[in-house]
Design a protein around this motif. Structure first.
Motif, PDB file in Angstrom:
ATOM      1  N   TYR A 259      -2.639   2.411  -4.270  1.00  0.00           N
ATOM      2  CA  TYR A 259      -2.234   3.681  -3.653  1.00  0.00           C
ATOM      3  C   TYR A 259      -3.449   4.524  -3.338  1.00  0.00           C
ATOM      4  O   TYR A 259      -4.526   4.351  -3.926  1.00  0.00           O
TER       5      TYR A 259
ATOM      6  N   LEU B 263       2.626   6.376 -10.817  1.00  0.00           N
ATOM      7  CA  LEU B 263       1.935   5.244 -10.192  1.00  0.00           C
ATOM      8  C   LEU B 263       0.949   4.600 -11.153  1.00  0.00           C
ATOM      9  O   LEU B 263       0.828   3.371 -11.214  1.00  0.00           O
TER      10      LEU B 263
ATOM     11  N   LYS C  95      -5.583   2.959  -7.876  1.00  0.00           N
ATOM     12  CA  LYS C  95      -5.928   3.986  -6.894  1.00  0.00           C
ATOM     13  C   LYS C  95      -7.199   3.569  -6.160  1.00  0.00           C
ATOM     14  O   LYS C  95      -8.172   3.135  -6.788  1.00  0.00           O
TER      15      LYS C  95
ATOM     16  N   LYS D 136       0.844  -1.197   0.000  1.00  0.00           N
ATOM     17  CA  LYS D 136       0.000   0.000   0.000  1.00  0.00           C
ATOM     18  C   LYS D 136       0.881   1.250   0.000  1.00  0.00           C
ATOM     19  O   LYS D 136       1.798   1.358   0.823  1.00  0.00           O
ATOM     20  N   ILE D 137       0.579   2.178  -0.901  1.00  0.00           N
ATOM     21  CA  ILE D 137       1.369   3.401  -1.073  1.00  0.00           C
ATOM     22  C   ILE D 137       0.508   4.609  -0.724  1.00  0.00           C
ATOM     23  O   ILE D 137      -0.618   4.741  -1.216  1.00  0.00           O
TER      24      ILE D 137
END
Length: 391
Positions: free
Chosen positions: A222, A199, A206, A182-183
């Motif tokens: 992310y 990304l 997302k 997880k970002i």
């Protein structure tokens, strides 16, 4: 219309910057669109575009001392300033930075008109030219590069080893193989949008803040966080964006919940020193603190991210942080440390592409008011020194 000579100056600041205000094709376009304008390129061994590339499209290489307008990128060394000329560059004097006090004094003494790119704004106060997108693109790429190296998942070329942005995106698509991590990405401006570009190119999905906090995924994801996602009013009640910008001291950080589930933090949000920090060193000592890689794209030293203790340089971009004793160390030596990327001149890693976008904005938004009529007052607002007066 009177003839005007524009000089593209050689970057003199150390370490040298490879960027330039206009690419060869843009210089050619300017001479075609403005018949009274001639562009002269000062010889440079480090510029990302070779002199031959300018010469191939008919642009002159030579002495720029007779030019009316001189355009660079970084601060011009005092010895290179020329009396009574118009200069455009990032002066880093607008916040009264002490390290550039002498530069501003010399500019005033030499009766130079200084137009600072950072001060070129529309009537709403929005900046018209900036490198933020490329800071975001390269900063996020570097964050993924760090993760691959630290956990031996994949190996990427450095961003500066890529020819341009297309080459960098090809590198991302070919080589990044992420586990289901997880970002966290903070910010909503140019920097954050650039980071999202990287990304998204990597195929990282997302997700919403609530899903990020509560769900488990079988792929890397992310979240993009705005201020409302991690600030709460000290006295209770709903987050108010206008109040937060005017009185950030009325809020406290609620960011810790994200540090318990995130693996990488990419910090791309502007931070007001009066606002709360994202988290503290004490938070980092909590056994639930999960983040192992921090890409501090904003590079605020001792700012919102406590492990950003110093800027790093392109040749040596990372260091490890030990929150137990608040110290920095060589990278990848201890699994309990947090690896920090805090390069403070990220767009320099993709100088050709960054210069191309910057030059495009200059042509589309700045050249006409600079060379003809400044009807909207853009140049007037962007002029921070004129003869003896500093604005």
């Amino acid at each position: 219309m009177k003839p005007i000579k524009i000089g593209l100056i050689r970057e003199g600041k150390i370490p040298p910057d490879k960027r330039v205000a206009f690419t060869p094709l843009q210089a050619q376009e300017i001479e075609q669109r403005f018949p009274n304008v001639k562009i002269i390129v000062e010889p440079s061994e480090i510029r990302c575009y070779k002199e031959s590339e300018y010469q191939e499209v008919g642009i002159s290489i030579g002495d720029v001392s007779e030019c009316d307008i001189l355009m660079g990128i970084k601060e011009v060394p005092v010895k290179n300033l020329i009396d009574e000329k118009t200069f455009l560059f990032f002066s880093h004097t607008m916040k009264k930075q002490p390290y550039n006090k002498r530069l501003l004094q010399e500019i005033l003494g030499k009766k130079i008109r200084l137009i600072d790119y950072e001060a070129l704004k529309d009537v709403q106060g929005n900046r018209l030219v900036a490198f933020g997108r490329f800071a975001g693109i390269v900063g996020a790429y570097n964050g993924l590069w760090v993760y691959g190296n630290r956990f031996k998942k994949y190996s990427l070329r450095r961003a500066f080893e890529c020819f341009d942005i297309n080459d960098l995106k090809l590198e991302i698509r070919k080589k990044i193989k992420l586990p289901p991590i997880k970002i966290i990405l903070t910010g909503a401006g140019r920097v954050a949008k650039g980071s999202m570009e990287t990304l998204d190119t990597a195929g990282i999905r997302k997700v919403s803040a609530s899903d990020f906090l509560t769900k488990t995924f079988k792929e890397a994801v992310y979240v993009q966080l705005s201020s409302a996602d991690y600030h709460v009013r000290k006295e209770g009640g709903n987050f108010n964006r206008e109040e937060f910008h005017l009185h950030p001291e009325r809020y406290k950080s609620d960011f810790a919940k994200f540090t318990k589930v995130g693996d990488i933090l990419m910090a791309g949000a502007f931070w007001n020193p009066n606002a709360p920090v994202l988290f503290t060193r004490e938070d980092m000592l909590d056994s639930q603190f999960k983040i192992k890689v921090v890409a501090d794209i904003t590079c605020d030293i001792n700012g919102s991210v406590p492990c950003t203790k110093k800027p790093s340089a392109i040749p040596d971009p990372i260091y490890d942080y030990d929150p137990a004793i608040d110290s920095t160390n060589p990278p990848f030596n201890n699994q309990h440390y947090i690896t920090v990327m805090a390069v403070d001149n990220l767009p320099c890693e993709l100088p050709r592409s960054a210069s191309e976008e910057f030059g495009r904005d200059l042509i589309d938004k700045i050249l006409k008011p600079l060379l003809a009529e400044d009807i909207g007052g853009i140049i007037e607002r962007g002029t921070i020194a004129k003869k003896w007066i500093a604005h």
